[in-house]
Design a protein around this motif. Structure first.
Motif, PDB file in Angstrom:
ATOM      1  N   TRP A  36       0.808  -1.216   0.000  1.00  0.00           N
ATOM      2  CA  TRP A  36       0.000   0.000   0.000  1.00  0.00           C
ATOM      3  C   TRP A  36       0.840   1.265   0.000  1.00  0.00           C
ATOM      4  CZ3 TRP A  36       0.736   3.350   3.995  1.00  0.00           C
ATOM      5  CH2 TRP A  36       1.352   2.845   5.140  1.00  0.00           C
ATOM      6  N   LYS A  37       2.099   1.162   0.415  1.00  0.00           N
ATOM      7  CA  LYS A  37       2.967   2.343   0.478  1.00  0.00           C
ATOM      8  C   LYS A  37       3.231   2.909  -0.920  1.00  0.00           C
ATOM      9  CE  LYS A  37       4.920   0.586   4.691  1.00  0.00           C
ATOM     10  NZ  LYS A  37       5.947  -0.261   5.247  1.00  0.00           N
TER      11      LYS A  37
ATOM     12  N   TYR B 287       3.701   3.336   8.348  1.00  0.00           N
ATOM     13  CA  TYR B 287       3.306   4.600   7.719  1.00  0.00           C
ATOM     14  C   TYR B 287       4.397   5.098   6.777  1.00  0.00           C
ATOM     15  CZ  TYR B 287       6.177   6.405  11.552  1.00  0.00           C
ATOM     16  OH  TYR B 287       7.191   6.624  12.441  1.00  0.00           O
TER      17      TYR B 287
ATOM     18  N   TYR C 258      -0.829   6.851   7.172  1.00  0.00           N
ATOM     19  CA  TYR C 258      -1.066   5.436   7.469  1.00  0.00           C
ATOM     20  C   TYR C 258      -1.911   4.798   6.371  1.00  0.00           C
ATOM     21  CZ  TYR C 258       0.811   6.395  12.080  1.00  0.00           C
ATOM     22  OH  TYR C 258       1.641   6.753  13.112  1.00  0.00           O
ATOM     23  N   GLU C 259      -1.874   3.472   6.316  1.00  0.00           N
ATOM     24  CA  GLU C 259      -2.560   2.717   5.265  1.00  0.00           C
ATOM     25  C   GLU C 259      -4.030   3.076   5.146  1.00  0.00           C
ATOM     26  OE1 GLU C 259      -3.240  -1.906   3.814  1.00  0.00           O
ATOM     27  OE2 GLU C 259      -2.336  -1.534   5.774  1.00  0.00           O
TER      28      GLU C 259
END
Length: 137
Positions: free
Chosen positions: A35-36, A82, A112-113
């Motif tokens: 997700w980053k 994060y 954050y995700e």
């Protein structure tokens, strides 16, 4: 699509060699885990839209953004939970980004995700930061 063959450092931060320009930042973004990568691409897109003449680099495994060569107003870095955006002169922004630092002028924004990035506020901070003298790094 498979990820490029890049070493991930602690917290999942990609190890990308020092370089300048769009291509090296794209290499960093492509190597961000999970997700980053979405967050990194969103941050990069807002910066690029807000400051079309921004100069990009990767130094110390961190994408950096500035208005003059070797002087940067912002960077970001992957941590386990994060993505940390660093405003090098964030203490001069209004309103202040929420994260404090041991360094007097630096302020942080941790993304954050499951948290949505407030793109309007982030773009405002980016514009303000781009008008300040960049830190020589």
């Amino acid at each position: 699509m498979s990820k490029p063959d890049v070493v991930l450092l602690s917290g999942g931060n990609p190890q990308i060699p020092l370089g300048y320009g769009e291509a090296v930042v794209e290499s960093y973004l492509a190597a961000m885990p999970g997700w980053k990568e979405r967050v990194g691409r969103q941050v990069d897109a807002v910066i690029s839209r807000t400051v079309p003449d921004v100069l990009k680099a990767v130094k110390w495994n961190t994408p950096m953004y500035g208005m003059t060569e070797h002087h940067y107003f912002l960077g970001f870095h992957c941590f386990t939970k994060y993505v940390k955006v660093s405003f090098n002169r964030g203490a001069e922004l209004d309103p202040l980004p929420p994260g404090t630092s041991k360094q007097k002028l630096v302020r942080y924004l941790d993304i954050y995700e499951d948290a949505a990035l407030d793109e309007a506020q982030f773009a405002d901070w980016v514009m303000q930061a781009s008008l300040l003298p960049g830190e020589k790094l």
